[in-house]
Write an enzyme that holds these catalytic residues in place. Structure first.
Site, short mmCIF file in Angstrom:
data_model
loop_
_atom_site.label_atom_id
_atom_site.label_comp_id
_atom_site.label_asym_id
_atom_site.label_seq_id
_atom_site.Cartn_x
_atom_site.Cartn_y
_atom_site.Cartn_z
N PHE A 13 -7.09 -15.68 23.66
CA PHE A 13 -7.95 -15.13 22.59
C PHE A 13 -7.11 -14.69 21.38
CE2 PHE A 13 -10.06 -10.87 21.48
CZ PHE A 13 -10.80 -11.41 20.44
N ASP A 35 2.25 -21.57 26.84
CA ASP A 35 1.11 -21.03 27.59
C ASP A 35 1.00 -21.76 28.92
OD1 ASP A 35 -1.65 -19.36 26.42
OD2 ASP A 35 -1.76 -20.39 28.37
N LEU A 37 -1.81 -21.95 30.48
CA LEU A 37 -3.20 -22.41 30.54
C LEU A 37 -3.87 -21.96 31.85
CD1 LEU A 37 -2.98 -25.99 28.95
CD2 LEU A 37 -3.47 -23.81 27.84
N THR A 102 2.70 -11.58 36.53
CA THR A 102 2.73 -12.13 35.16
C THR A 102 3.19 -11.09 34.15
OG1 THR A 102 1.03 -13.76 35.58
CG2 THR A 102 1.26 -13.04 33.31
N THR A 132 -1.10 -2.75 24.73
CA THR A 132 -2.46 -2.24 24.62
C THR A 132 -2.47 -0.71 24.55
OG1 THR A 132 -4.47 -1.94 25.96
CG2 THR A 132 -2.49 -2.44 27.16
N ASP A 133 -3.54 -0.16 23.99
CA ASP A 133 -3.69 1.31 23.97
C ASP A 133 -3.99 1.85 25.37
OD1 ASP A 133 -6.31 0.35 24.22
OD2 ASP A 133 -7.13 1.56 22.58
N GLU A 134 -4.34 0.94 26.30
CA GLU A 134 -4.75 1.42 27.64
C GLU A 134 -3.60 2.06 28.40
OE1 GLU A 134 -7.49 -1.19 29.68
OE2 GLU A 134 -8.12 -2.10 27.80
N TYR A 157 -4.13 -3.16 35.55
CA TYR A 157 -3.81 -3.85 34.29
C TYR A 157 -2.94 -2.97 33.40
CZ TYR A 157 -4.48 -5.23 29.39
OH TYR A 157 -4.27 -5.54 28.06
N SER A 158 -3.42 -1.74 33.12
CA SER A 158 -2.66 -0.91 32.18
C SER A 158 -1.32 -0.48 32.78
CB SER A 158 -3.48 0.29 31.71
OG SER A 158 -3.99 1.02 32.78
N LYS A 161 0.98 -3.37 32.14
CA LYS A 161 1.37 -3.44 30.73
C LYS A 161 2.38 -2.32 30.42
CE LYS A 161 0.12 -5.83 27.83
NZ LYS A 161 0.58 -7.16 27.36
N PRO A 212 -25.02 -6.22 32.37
CA PRO A 212 -24.55 -5.22 33.34
C PRO A 212 -23.75 -4.10 32.66
CG PRO A 212 -23.22 -7.22 33.47
CD PRO A 212 -24.25 -7.48 32.43
N ASP A 287 -20.38 1.85 38.33
CA ASP A 287 -19.30 1.99 37.36
C ASP A 287 -18.03 1.26 37.84
OD1 ASP A 287 -18.16 2.79 35.02
OD2 ASP A 287 -18.19 4.94 35.47
N GLY A 290 -12.10 3.86 38.39
CA GLY A 290 -11.06 4.38 37.48
C GLY A 290 -11.37 4.15 36.01
#
Ligand code: NAD
Ligand code: TYD
Length: 351
Positions: A13, A35, A37, A102, A132-134, A157-158, A161, A212, A287, A290
């Site tokens: 993206f 990449d 892919l 990764t 990221t800001d996360e 994820y965060s 990162k 959702p 939800d 986390g």
């Protein structure tokens, strides 16, 4: 000096917007898009520039250190803009290993390859890492993330990162590698894979499918139009100070439920439906585990030092985005064929 810039994750993206901007703006540079892919990478994101003389695509995995070394050597890489990553929080909850592999090991392999190839000749070199800001965690109702906010990641994820950011800074501090890290808020715009909130909901509204909404829809995100992020990356790559961190954000906070209502109005209007009629599709579901409550970025350092500001107002950006997805049905069909249906069922069935 001719620049050979390695952009990783350029078929994704944000990467595709960065590649497009650089290829069009700098005909004297050679942009090498590396990449793997994965499901998130799609070369049709770059159809308009794929035949340009200053563009090369290489299919490779950043975790493959030998392949990375070959690429640095073959293309005499002088700068790296590193975006390749696993990027979706919900997937990281189901499969954290892939994220560590990764995002952490892949970044380390790329850093090692750069260090090996540049061999201490740091002049005119740059390893620019996109984060990221996360990594900063979650805010209550008040305050903003600034560049010195303590890292406090909550999702796999965060966390991955955050680890990769630390490795990049460690390569500067230990070896003297010229590095920059930027931490950006949520992006939206064309070519985003429809696992993320905005394209997923646009696609569902179009097909009259439930929307959702996690929890009570009260989580807050700070949304930035992706082309503004790409412009910030261009400015920082050329003018950012080595070893610095810059936060990038839109000063554009939205509660999920409010954002969705704006989006619904826009989609309904463009589809010729009664405006607001798709609100009946909103379905509250369990939800996310986390789930961070609020992200909000203070990007005034970037504005004060380098003059960058977001160019688009949100209402304008969201209309542009919705229009793009509605006009590019082929793209949506292409990326939602294959494993997408299986993913969707696994993620949303029984939620
Ligand atoms: P994306 O998931 O759309 O694209 C990721 C790209 O990386 C894909 O093209 C994929 O094929 C490629 N890739 C994945 N694993 C790879 C590997 N092992 N080797 C080579 N290529 C690999 O992600 P995005 O939303 O464009 O995000 C790009 C970067 O920006 C990520 O590092 C992400 O953490 C960061 N970021 C994203 C956002 C956001 O809102 N999307 C916000 C801030 C920061
Ligand atoms: P997302 O686009 O996944 O970005 P991130 O989690 O990295 O911020 O999600 C944005 C917000 O939307 C987040 O608060 C989670 C929420 N969300 C939903 O309510 N439903 C969904 O189906 C998705 C994908 C996200």
């Amino acid at each position: 000096m001719k620049k050979n810039i390695l952009v990783t994750g350029g078929a994704g993206f944000i990467g595709s917007h960065v590649v497009r901007l650089l290829v069009n703006k700098y005909p004297d540079y050679h942009i090498i898009n590396l990449d793997k892919l994965t499901y998130a990478g799609n070369l049709s994101n770059l159809k308009d520039i794929e035949k340009k003389a200053n563009y090369t695509f290489v299919k490779a995995d950043i975790c493959d250190f030998d392949a990375m070394l070959d690429i640095f050597q073959k293309y005499d890489i002088t700068g790296v803009i590193h975006l390749a990553a696993e990027s979706h929080v919900d997937r990281s909850i189901k499969d954290p290993f892939t994220f560590a592999q990764t995002n952490v090991m892949g970044t380390l392999s790329l850093l090692q390859a750069a260090k090996h190839y540049w061999n201490g000749e740091w002049k005119d070199k740059l390893f620019y890492h996109i984060s990221t800001d996360e990594v900063y965690g979650s805010l209550d109702d008040e305050g903003f993330f600034v560049e010195t906010t303590k890292y406090d990641p909550h999702s796999p994820y965060s966390a991955s990162k955050a680890a990769s950011d630390h490795f990049v800074r460690a390569f500067h501090d230990t070896f003297g590698m010229p590095t920059i890290v930027t931490n950006c808020s949520n992006n939206y715009g064309p070519f985003q894979f429809p696992e993320k909130l905005i394209p997923l909901f646009i696609n569902n509204i179009r097909h009259n499918k439930p929307l959702p909404m996690y929890g009570k829809g009260e989580n807050v995100r700070d949304w930035l139009f992706v082309e503004d992020h790409a412009k910030a990356i261009d400015i920082i790559f050329h003018k950012g100070r080595i070893a610095e961190t810059y936060n990038i954000g839109g000063f554009n906070e939205w509660k999920n439920i409010d954002l969705i209502k704006v989006m619904i109005k826009t989609v309904d209007k463009l589809l010729g439906k009664e405006i607001g009629s798709s609100e009946k599709l909103i379905t509250y579901v369990t939800d996310r585990a986390g789930h961070d409550l609020r992200y909000a970025i203070d990007s005034s350092k970037l504005k004060n030092e380098l003059g960058w500001e977001p160019s688009l107002q949100f209402e304008e950006g969201i209309e542009k985005t919705v229009r793009w997805y509605l006009e590019n049905e082929d793209w949506m069909e292409e990326v939602t064929s294959g494993d997408y249906q299986k993913y969707y069922e696994q993620m949303y069935e029984n939620r």
